[in-house]
Scaffold this active site. Structure first.
Site, PDB file in Angstrom:
ATOM      1  N   ASP A 534       0.962  -0.786   0.343  1.00 11.50           N
ATOM      2  CA  ASP A 534      -0.397  -0.103  -0.013  1.00 11.50           C
ATOM      3  C   ASP A 534       1.370   0.999   0.081  1.00 11.50           C
ATOM      4  O   ASP A 534       2.314   0.883   0.107  1.00 11.50           O
ATOM      5  CB  ASP A 534      -1.084  -0.183   1.488  1.00 11.50           C
ATOM      6  CG  ASP A 534      -0.252   0.043   2.999  1.00 11.50           C
ATOM      7  OD1 ASP A 534       0.947   1.042   3.240  1.00 11.50           O
ATOM      8  OD2 ASP A 534      -0.605  -0.848   2.660  1.00 11.50           O
ATOM      9  N   GLU A 614      22.581 -21.764 -18.675  1.00 13.36           N
ATOM     10  CA  GLU A 614      21.184 -21.041 -17.560  1.00 13.36           C
ATOM     11  C   GLU A 614      22.273 -20.476 -17.029  1.00 13.36           C
ATOM     12  O   GLU A 614      21.295 -18.545 -16.900  1.00 13.36           O
ATOM     13  CB  GLU A 614      20.816 -22.201 -16.275  1.00 13.36           C
ATOM     14  CG  GLU A 614      19.199 -23.223 -17.523  1.00 13.36           C
ATOM     15  CD  GLU A 614      19.218 -23.568 -15.772  1.00 13.36           C
ATOM     16  OE1 GLU A 614      18.126 -24.432 -15.772  1.00 13.36           O
ATOM     17  OE2 GLU A 614      19.821 -24.902 -15.677  1.00 13.36           O
TER      18      GLU A 614
END
Ligand code: GLA
Length: 729
Positions: A534, A614
């Site tokens: 928030d 990777e």
């Protein structure tokens, strides 16, 4: 001047670059809401204000002969209560004589340069002297309650902030039972509500519903802004799209219990009341004291994209504080999904070595580093390094991490305590538990009663000691359970209804003190992922871990929903392992990287188990993110797929502020056989500029925005693609 008062018409007019807000003091002294919407050449909107005979609605005593006049049908800036406005109210209180009503009339107003601040609460700030403040004072002389309505007008940001201060102007105690931040009236129109609901691991799912007659409530009573209902709502025209249509946003800058009530009334008028949740709230207002509500950030815009851009800009520039607000955020690796509690110095250092090799800049040591923390049954409260796992202590570990060229960050959950901890054994009354009742447990932990001064000081000192003693430049501040059994053993019984709000006042103060004392530390908020995502938390923590769900396909909707109100730079997003630990889904590394690049970027997996291929792909991802970060974090973000299309693919786009560069991203979530190719119209480019599209062809911005771009056929498991769009001339 953003704020004007017209003495003749008794109108107060607030203007931002493209919006206008008008209110009027009527002959009776009521503060009527006239208009909020696009700026109009027309300054006087009072012609919109009509009263009718509304049958059963009732009339104030001094207007008893005028049945046209009823509080029950008038648009108001902040409501009275108990005196004949039967819709949702902004405020409720009881006076010492037992009465529970008040009717507020205009007392005065003042306009000042700069933006007001709210004692003890976060709020939008103004550094460049661009804001103005209006304070309108209302008074009820029988209950002796005075209300100050604050309006902060940010012309360039195109936002208006609001909050209220309720003051006991009498000589007896007043019990405040509801104290909302705003009432916003939309007297005409047919509106959809967009809100962001969810659950742990699936936060901020957007839902768009047409308003029906009655009251819609978006609420959290969990002692946190919550995974379930974010304190942000949008009301938009039924026909509104990303590009067009009236859209109103209301964002509460608060991390505790909140409530938004949207009432479509008997006369098809819509009222929105937003603020602290009044359930179990009761605040003692002694004479001459006031209660300050949290702030609401209001904006209205043409289309959802423009609305989002306003919130992104306001949060990035005028909510987030500190040196990280617009600057580079270190690419991090977090060990949680690599080791969980099973960590030790060797494992951490091996992981850090691999991370340093691929260009990671910060190592974050997550849960499990402190005494007795072998699982989630013990340890919270005692923030002492576990020398079984870390034989050289935290200093020894940090030295090794720093020697690899990495900065060091630490996970803490300072608001919590386990029963099995020295802290709890010494201070059982520091935990929130109700008398004579076994408390609700969540993750085997209790919440410390931060409304107490001694608890506040303990946490401040503990964190200050850690940050002073060790070379820590990042803190992940977690909060892993809701508040229940809310009770403070330090507060008298009549004031128990104040405890949750006092908890948050204390939390904000704690954050304020720590961020001021340690300005070089980047704080990342977290609450079981995004349970406290928030604008209140964003004042202190520039980024927040968006969700405990790291599956990129789940993250698409979580991040999509989050993007309506919150900027990309606030969204903590990591590349994690495949199969994913939450969903078991397999996804390509390219897809995981593409999705995590819509956020404050990092990794959270065991790099020691990965192949060289990777690792080298990750190295490229990091180089790419570092290069594009200024645009991704501080540019313009566009959603290119709508809520309806999100069953098939998600597409989004970043555009640099000078429009010379853009990144177009797509993830196909459900490849369809022999289907029409995915086609998008790009946004935000300069129409007369020639752009290179991925180095493959050159094209005018206007073509890409009008005719669009067709993706090649993307098949396989959740394929993703990123396209570079770069200005040629
Ligand atoms: C919460 C956080 C996770 C992790 C764990 C550790 O769930 O959201 O990221 O830090 O706590 O216990």
């Amino acid at each position: 001047m953003s704020i004007r008062y017209n003495e003749n018409t008794k109108q107060l007019i607030l203007e931002t670059a493209s919006t206008c807000y008008q209110m009027k003091i009527d002959n009776m002294g009521y503060l009527n809401h006239l208009y909020y919407g696009p700026k109009l050449g027309q300054n006087d909107m009072s012609y919109m204000f009509r009263t009718y005979d509304h049958g059963f609605s009732g009339n104030p005593y001094d207007m008893r002969n005028n049945r046209d006049f009823s509080l029950d049908s008038m648009s108001q800036e902040y409501t009275s209560f108990g005196v004949g406005d039967f819709r949702v109210n902004s405020i409720a209180a009881s006076c010492s004589d037992g009465s529970r009503c008040a009717e507020f009339r205009y007392e005065g107003h003042e306009v000042t340069d700069g933006k007001y601040s709210i004692p003890g609460l976060p709020s939008v700030y103004d550094e460049g002297g661009q804001a103005q403040t209006l304070i309108v004072t209302l008074l009820d002389t029988a209950a002796n309650i005075r209300i100050k309505l604050y309006y902060g007008v940010f012309e360039e940001l195109d936002i208006i902030t609001r909050c209220a201060e309720i003051i006991n102007a009498g000589s007896e105690i007043v019990w405040l039972r509801k104290a909302s931040s705003v009432c916003l009236e939309l007297p005409f129109g047919k509106w959809d509500m967009i809100h962001f609901h969810g659950r742990h691991c699936m936060e901020r799912q957007p839902e768009r519903v047409p308003l029906f007659h009655g009251i819609h409530t978006i609420v959290s009573g969990r002692g946190m802004s919550s995974h379930q209902h974010n304190p942000f709502v949008i009301l938009c025209d039924r026909e509104a799209t990303e590009e067009n249509g009236p859209c109103y946003g209301m964002m509460l800058m608060y991390s505790g219990n909140h409530k938004t009530e949207i009432e479509l009334d008997q006369f098809d008028s819509t009222r929105v009341v937003m603020g602290i949740n009044d359930d179990r709230f009761r605040w003692e207002l002694s004479p001459n004291t006031g209660f300050n509500t949290p702030e609401v950030i209001l904006s209205c815009a043409n289309g959802l994209t423009e609305l989002s851009h306003r919130y992104h800009r306001a949060i990035r520039n005028n909510v987030v504080r500190g040196q990280y607000k617009l600057s580079h955020r270190p690419v991090l690796i977090n060990n949680w999904e690599a080791t969980y509690f099973d960590l030790n110095e060797d494992k951490i250092v091996s992981l850090a070595k691999k991370a340093a090799d691929i260009g990671v800049e910060l190592f974050v040591l997550d849960d499990g580093w402190f005494k007795n923390r072998v699982d989630d049954n013990a340890g919270l409260g005692d923030w002492i390094p576990d020398t079984n796992k870390l034989p050289n202590g935290l200093d020894g570990l940090i030295e090794k991490i720093n020697a690899l060229g990495l900065k060091f960050g630490l996970w803490v959950e300072p608001e919590m305590v386990n029963e099995d901890s020295d802290l709890y054994r010494a201070h059982p009354d520091w935990a929130m538990t109700a008398p004579n009742r076994a408390p609700m447990m969540a993750r085997n932990q209790l919440v410390l009663d931060l409304s107490r001064k001694d608890v506040h000081e303990y946490i401040f000192n503990t964190l200050s000691d850690l940050l002073s003693k060790y070379n820590i430049t990042y803190i992940k501040w977690d909060f892993n359970r809701p508040l229940a059994d809310v009770y403070s053993h330090a507060a008298p019984s009549p004031r128990q209804g104040e405890v949750t709000h006092r908890y948050y006042l204390s939390l904000y103060k704690l954050y304020d003190r720590l961020t001021k004392a340690f300005p070089h530390v980047l704080f990342e908020g977290c609450a079981g992922g995004g349970g406290r995502f928030d604008a209140g938390m964003l004042q202190y923590s520039p980024q927040i871990w968006c969700s405990d769900n790291t599956d990129p396909i789940s993250r698409l909707t979580i991040q999509y929903g989050t993007s309506f109100g919150y900027p990309v730079s606030s969204i903590g997003a990591h590349v994690s392992a495949t199969p994913n630990h939450q969903t078991g889904r397999l996804t390509p590394l390219n897809t995981r990287g593409t999705v995590a690049m819509m956020g404050a970027f990092g990794y959270e997996l065991d790099l020691t188990k990965l192949s060289e291929d990777e690792l080298s792909e990750m190295k490229q991802q990091i180089e790419r993110f570092k290069e594009l970060e200024p645009m991704i974090h501080n540019g313009l973000y566009y959603r290119l797929s709508s809520m309806q299309e999100s069953g098939h693919y998600f597409a989004w786009q970043f555009v640099s502020p000078d429009r010379s560069r853009s990144l177009l991203s797509i993830v196909v979530t459900n490849p369809l056989a022999n289907s029409a190719p995915v086609h998008v119209r790009l946004k935000g480019l300069d129409s007369q500029t020639v752009y290179s599209v991925n180095g493959e062809f050159e094209c005018l911005g206007s073509s890409l925005m009008n005719s669009g771009y067709t993706f090649p056929q993307l098949t396989g498991d959740y394929p993703a693609m990123q396209l570079d769009i770069v200005k040629v001339k």
